[in-house]
Write a protein that holds these residues in place. Structure first.
Motif, PDB file in Angstrom:
ATOM      1  N   ILE A   4       0.680  -1.057  -0.005  1.00 33.22           N
ATOM      2  CA  ILE A   4       0.164   0.126  -0.006  1.00 33.22           C
ATOM      3  C   ILE A   4       1.044   1.141  -0.096  1.00 33.22           C
ATOM      4  CG2 ILE A   4      -0.395   0.129   2.542  1.00 33.22           C
ATOM      5  CD1 ILE A   4      -2.923   1.006  -0.391  1.00 33.22           C
ATOM      6  N   HIS A   5       2.005   1.150   0.716  1.00 34.57           N
ATOM      7  CA  HIS A   5       2.651   2.523   0.661  1.00 34.57           C
ATOM      8  C   HIS A   5       3.289   2.607  -0.769  1.00 34.57           C
ATOM      9  CE1 HIS A   5       5.790  -0.608   1.365  1.00 34.57           C
ATOM     10  NE2 HIS A   5       6.782   0.147   1.233  1.00 34.57           N
ATOM     11  N   ALA A  46       3.997  15.035   7.679  1.00 38.81           N
ATOM     12  CA  ALA A  46       5.360  14.855   7.705  1.00 38.81           C
ATOM     13  C   ALA A  46       6.313  13.901   8.384  1.00 38.81           C
ATOM     14  CB  ALA A  46       5.993  16.188   7.577  1.00 38.81           C
ATOM     15  N   GLY A  47       7.063  13.244   8.135  1.00 38.05           N
ATOM     16  CA  GLY A  47       7.747  12.349   8.784  1.00 38.05           C
ATOM     17  C   GLY A  47       7.029  10.949   9.251  1.00 38.05           C
ATOM     18  N   LYS A  48       5.827  11.130   9.045  1.00 36.03           N
ATOM     19  CA  LYS A  48       5.073   9.668   9.182  1.00 36.03           C
ATOM     20  C   LYS A  48       4.779   8.871   8.281  1.00 36.03           C
ATOM     21  CE  LYS A  48       1.515   8.743  12.925  1.00 36.03           C
ATOM     22  NZ  LYS A  48       1.985   7.899  13.892  1.00 36.03           N
ATOM     23  N   HIS A  49       5.243   7.693   8.424  1.00 35.28           N
ATOM     24  CA  HIS A  49       5.181   7.089   7.051  1.00 35.28           C
ATOM     25  C   HIS A  49       4.361   5.598   7.209  1.00 35.28           C
ATOM     26  CE1 HIS A  49       8.700   9.369   5.183  1.00 35.28           C
ATOM     27  NE2 HIS A  49       9.220   9.134   6.300  1.00 35.28           N
ATOM     28  N   ASP A  50       3.663   5.595   8.321  1.00 39.95           N
ATOM     29  CA  ASP A  50       3.083   4.438   8.848  1.00 39.95           C
ATOM     30  C   ASP A  50       1.503   4.538   8.702  1.00 39.95           C
ATOM     31  OD1 ASP A  50       3.193   5.704  11.082  1.00 39.95           O
ATOM     32  OD2 ASP A  50       3.721   4.048  12.226  1.00 39.95           O
ATOM     33  N   ILE A  64      -5.019   7.341  10.350  1.00 37.16           N
ATOM     34  CA  ILE A  64      -5.430   5.744  10.105  1.00 37.16           C
ATOM     35  C   ILE A  64      -3.879   4.886   9.539  1.00 37.16           C
ATOM     36  CG2 ILE A  64      -6.659   4.506   8.360  1.00 37.16           C
ATOM     37  CD1 ILE A  64      -8.434   6.471   9.964  1.00 37.16           C
ATOM     38  N   PRO A  65      -3.733   3.782  10.427  1.00 37.28           N
ATOM     39  CA  PRO A  65      -2.554   3.467  10.169  1.00 37.28           C
ATOM     40  C   PRO A  65      -2.771   2.674   8.649  1.00 37.28           C
ATOM     41  CG  PRO A  65      -3.261   2.551  12.246  1.00 37.28           C
ATOM     42  CD  PRO A  65      -4.557   3.402  11.624  1.00 37.28           C
ATOM     43  N   LEU A  66      -1.606   2.719   7.833  1.00 34.46           N
ATOM     44  CA  LEU A  66      -1.727   2.177   6.454  1.00 34.46           C
ATOM     45  C   LEU A  66      -2.398   0.533   6.475  1.00 34.46           C
ATOM     46  CD1 LEU A  66       1.559   3.160   4.833  1.00 34.46           C
ATOM     47  CD2 LEU A  66      -0.888   4.341   4.801  1.00 34.46           C
ATOM     48  N   HIS A  67      -2.075  -0.265   7.550  1.00 36.51           N
ATOM     49  CA  HIS A  67      -2.817  -1.510   7.515  1.00 36.51           C
ATOM     50  C   HIS A  67      -4.218  -1.795   7.761  1.00 36.51           C
ATOM     51  CE1 HIS A  67      -2.531  -0.975  11.974  1.00 36.51           C
ATOM     52  NE2 HIS A  67      -3.500  -1.771  11.842  1.00 36.51           N
ATOM     53  N   ARG A  68      -4.713  -0.580   7.992  1.00 34.81           N
ATOM     54  CA  ARG A  68      -6.213  -0.424   7.870  1.00 34.81           C
ATOM     55  C   ARG A  68      -6.934  -0.065   6.558  1.00 34.81           C
ATOM     56  NH1 ARG A  68      -7.545   2.695  13.037  1.00 34.81           N
ATOM     57  NH2 ARG A  68      -9.323   3.277  11.866  1.00 34.81           N
ATOM     58  N   ILE A  69      -6.143   0.483   5.792  1.00 38.57           N
ATOM     59  CA  ILE A  69      -6.466   0.775   4.256  1.00 38.57           C
ATOM     60  C   ILE A  69      -6.812  -0.792   3.746  1.00 38.57           C
ATOM     61  CG2 ILE A  69      -5.984   1.729   2.076  1.00 38.57           C
ATOM     62  CD1 ILE A  69      -4.083   3.607   3.583  1.00 38.57           C
ATOM     63  N   LYS A  70      -8.230  -0.806   3.238  1.00 44.06           N
ATOM     64  CA  LYS A  70      -8.508  -2.173   2.675  1.00 44.06           C
ATOM     65  C   LYS A  70      -8.713  -2.173   1.182  1.00 44.06           C
ATOM     66  CE  LYS A  70      -8.481  -3.932   6.774  1.00 44.06           C
ATOM     67  NZ  LYS A  70      -7.459  -4.723   6.952  1.00 44.06           N
TER      68      LYS A  70
END
Length: 84
Positions: A4-5, A46-50, A64-70
């Motif tokens: 996702i990233h 900025a500076g937050k990649h997760d 929203i943490p990236l792991h919650r993107i569905k």
């Protein structure tokens, strides 16, 4: 499946690929459902990649943490998804 990233970076920085209307579907733990938001309203701190930030229906900014993107949609077509 592309991580996702990597997909989010491609949407943001690849001018040709990034043309169109994008939307993200993230799992909202309070509503217990996937909520779709326009990519144009997503904030990349900025500076937050997760994590990303989104404005909720109630007008609150949530992280929203990236792991919650569905799901990711381009022009209303599902182009990426993660098992719920």
């Amino acid at each position: 499946m592309i991580p996702i990233h990597n997909l989010l970076s491609r949407i943001r920085w690849d001018r040709e690929f990034g043309q169109g209307e994008f939307a993200l579907g993230y799992y909202d733990r309070m509503l217990k459902e996937v909520v779709r938001v326009s990519f144009s309203g997503v904030i990349f701190p900025a500076g937050k990649h997760d994590a990303i930030q989104v404005l909720t229906r109630e007008g609150v900014i949530r992280s929203i943490p990236l792991h919650r993107i569905k799901e990711v949609y381009k022009d209303n077509e599902l182009i990426w998804h993660r098992a719920h």
